[in-house]
Design an enzyme around this catalytic site. Structure first.
Site, PDB file in Angstrom:
ATOM      1  N   GLY A 155      -1.591   7.624   0.257  1.00 40.03           N
ATOM      2  CA  GLY A 155      -1.965   9.002   0.575  1.00 40.03           C
ATOM      3  C   GLY A 155      -1.670   9.962  -0.555  1.00 40.03           C
ATOM      4  O   GLY A 155      -2.495  10.820  -0.898  1.00 40.03           O
ATOM      5  N   CYS A 156      -0.483   9.838  -1.150  1.00 46.48           N
ATOM      6  CA  CYS A 156      -0.117  10.684  -2.285  1.00 46.48           C
ATOM      7  C   CYS A 156      -1.082  10.456  -3.451  1.00 46.48           C
ATOM      8  O   CYS A 156      -1.532  11.408  -4.099  1.00 46.48           O
ATOM      9  CB  CYS A 156       1.301  10.362  -2.748  1.00 46.48           C
ATOM     10  SG  CYS A 156       2.562  10.435  -1.471  1.00 46.48           S
ATOM     11  N   THR A 172       0.816  -1.218   0.000  1.00 45.10           N
ATOM     12  CA  THR A 172       0.000   0.000   0.000  1.00 45.10           C
ATOM     13  C   THR A 172       0.850   1.269   0.000  1.00 45.10           C
ATOM     14  O   THR A 172       0.359   2.341   0.338  1.00 45.10           O
ATOM     15  CB  THR A 172      -0.920   0.003   1.230  1.00 45.10           C
ATOM     16  OG1 THR A 172      -0.103  -0.137   2.422  1.00 45.10           O
ATOM     17  CG2 THR A 172      -1.912  -1.146   1.180  1.00 45.10           C
TER      18      THR A 172
END
Length: 267
Positions: free
Chosen positions: A210-211, A206
């Protein structure tokens, strides 16, 4: 608007290609936008963690930003790793003066727990960067770092959102991916709420979520979508990217930014 939507990422470089500017540009390409970049820091980074980080001078960041915005123009800006108080202040000033929505991912630590923001920069994030944000997208660790609110359950997400909104972003997306159960996020502007749910995929690869999510939101805003619709589409995209995440190196692999493109090619 002629041509592709233009989206600018202001973030650090990930030499492993899973997060940072590399993830941002892959996301923008996959979602039909023209991605542009302002490099704020260079990291030595792989699937095992961050081995080193070197921030760029504020004048270099400012020059990159002005070069792109003054000539090409932007329909949305996304910020990621800003490293220091000086860079946070510089970028906050730049995006506040730009007539385009801004998605602020207040990056504090890497997926492996490596610090990516100086403790001395937290106040600048609170007082300068968040007030310039159209949408702020903190995860639960970043919420705790910025506000002191610790989220232990889904019921705490509303309290976390209120704490972040107090610093001035128009919208906040609290990412509940670190909670148990389904991946539940809360998007709110303080008056309306949107709860976004997705099944949790049994996949440890994962890196870059966030980016990728913040960049996908910026792509939606650049296309003219309202915030709730842009966030919902971004959530769908990143959920698919997580499901297709793959092993790379000896540690945590990246999400697959091209999962839709590969699916279309196979079909």
């Amino acid at each position: 608007m002629n041509g592709l939507p233009r989206v600018l990422t202001v973030a650090g470089s990930d030499s492993g290609g899973g997060a940072g500017i590399q993830a941002d540009l892959k996301t923008m390409l996959a979602l039909g936008a023209h991605g542009m970049s302002v490099v704020t820091a260079v990291t030595a980074q792989n699937s095992l963690g961050v081995q080193g980080a070197w921030e760029l001078p504020a004048e270099a960041v400012r020059a990159q930003y002005r070069s792109v915005v003054d000539d090409i123009g932007v329909q949305a800006v996304k910020t990621g790793m800003l490293a220091s108080a000086e860079l946070v202040d510089t970028v906050a000033e730049l995006i506040a003066a730009t007539d385009a929505p801004a998605v602020v991912d207040p990056v504090g630590v890497s997926k492996h727990g490596d610090p990516l923001l100086a403790a001395s920069a937290l106040d600048s994030v609170r007082t300068r960067l968040l007030p310039a944000a159209t949408v702020a997208t903190p995860n639960l660790d970043e919420v705790a770092q910025l506000t002191g609110v610790r989220v232990e359950s889904e019921q705490d997400l509303r309290r976390a959102a209120e704490a972040v909104l107090a610093y001035g972003p128009r919208w906040v997306l609290i990412k509940g991916g670190h909670l148990a159960g389904d991946a539940v996020d809360l998007l709110t502007d303080g008056s309306e709420e949107h709860w976004l749910r997705a099944p949790r995929h049994d996949n440890r690869h994962t890196h870059g979520t966030g980016c990728t999510l913040a960049s996908a939101v910026a792509c939606g805003l650049a296309k003219g979508l309202p915030v709730p619709e842009a966030v919902a589409e971004a959530k769908e995209y990143v959920t698919g990217a997580i499901a297709a995440g793959f092993a790379l190196g000896a540690g945590i692999g990246p999400v697959d930014h091209g999962w839709r493109l590969r699916g279309q090619a196979a079909g």
